[in-house]
Scaffold this active site. Sequence first.
Site, short mmCIF file in Angstrom:
data_model
loop_
_atom_site.label_atom_id
_atom_site.label_comp_id
_atom_site.label_asym_id
_atom_site.label_seq_id
_atom_site.Cartn_x
_atom_site.Cartn_y
_atom_site.Cartn_z
N ASP A 10 0.94 -1.16 -0.10
CA ASP A 10 -0.05 -0.02 0.21
C ASP A 10 0.90 1.12 0.07
OD1 ASP A 10 -2.10 1.70 0.29
OD2 ASP A 10 -2.28 1.38 2.35
N ASP A 105 -3.33 2.51 -5.72
CA ASP A 105 -2.00 2.52 -5.00
C ASP A 105 -1.91 1.30 -3.98
OD1 ASP A 105 -4.00 3.22 -2.90
OD2 ASP A 105 -2.45 4.25 -1.78
N GLU A 106 -2.46 0.17 -4.36
CA GLU A 106 -2.55 -0.79 -3.33
C GLU A 106 -2.75 -2.03 -4.24
OE1 GLU A 106 -5.66 -2.26 0.11
OE2 GLU A 106 -5.92 0.02 -0.92
MG LIG Z 1 -2.68 3.82 0.35
#
Ligand SMILES: [Mg+2]
Length: 395
Positions: A10, A105-106
């Site tokens: 993350d 983003d993960e």
């Molecule tokens: Mg994040």
Amino acid sequence: MPAKTILHIDMDAFFAAVEVHDHPELMGLPVVIGSPPDKRGVVSTCSYEARKFGIHSAMPSRTAFKLCSHAVFLPPNMKRYHEISEQIMEVFRHFTPLVEPLSCDEAFLDVTGARYLFGDGPAIARKIKAAVLEKTGLTCSVGVASNMFLAKIASDLNKPDGLTIVPDSEKGIAAFLAPLPVKRMWGAGRKTQAILEAHHIRTIGDLQTVAPAKLAAWVGESAAASFRRLAFGIDDRELATASEEKSISNEITFDEDQRDAKVVEAALLDLADKVGMRLRRAGFYATTAQIKLRWKDFSTITRQRRLDPPCCDDITLRETALELFRKEALHSPVRLIGFGVSGLRLTADAPQLDLFQSPEKKTSTRREALSRAVDRIRAKFGRKSIQRGSNLNEN
Ligand SMILES: [Mg+2]
């Protein structure tokens, strides 16, 4: 080593981090990405400096402004975030093809098959963190565990720039989870949390020790069963991409149509090596190999053969590729050549057969070990550091 190694990665305060990276003058300031404070709307992401004032995502921007009037409010620049997101996913895919993105983003990564190449889970996590930082200038937090549930919980525990490794043993896992609040569990929504809270179940440790019958009476049979499994860190889901990878292939189109069989063969062997490397990285064995030939006039043929036993080594893939190719008469120049494998599975055979290995299986095991050794050398010193002779001699 555990049966599986899963990473959850993350990015830290992603949108805010991208803005600060692109505009270094924002470094160290409370930065809020989202609606401007004079409009209705919410905070999308904010920097860690802004979090110190109590600002968090999904909070109305007006409230954020009240908490910190000198914060820098910026509208989101999604195009730019997606650009960086692609770079990050590309870094992930360098380590394993088994990537399941959850958002820009993960992502979850199954690095089980990548361990022989890059080291154990923590070593891979460190390498990925360094590679992401080098490529984008941004930090991420990683959870390393034997399943998705644990990896996801772990990545969130030491943000930013965190690396959290969950123990492998049953006992270690239970102890790791015990102090965490119940709200960390998937499926524990507000309503359920309130019910559990009313019965003084506040931590995952409380869930581990409560009598199953009591828990079932409070939240229902099926939720209780699922909570109990998760409370002990049991989760056998596969990444969404893992089962979708049904075939692996590579092909090249020649700059000029090729009449020279030797040139086509060299290209084919190179393709077989590349496919083999991807196959081993993904931790699969193939049951079918296929070549594809496109002639000068664009007509195309494919030829395939079963691989028995299923394999992932370069030598067998090369032999099979050549055998399939040499059966075809080169009646016209070749425009494109391709090689691929399909029928992917996670083991080479049924485990009980290992006691009575056939000579074919022994050869295949030896060839696999050799191919993996070559992969390790190439990972360290580059692809050209080791070349195979075209005679396929493995001794
Ligand atoms: Mg994040």
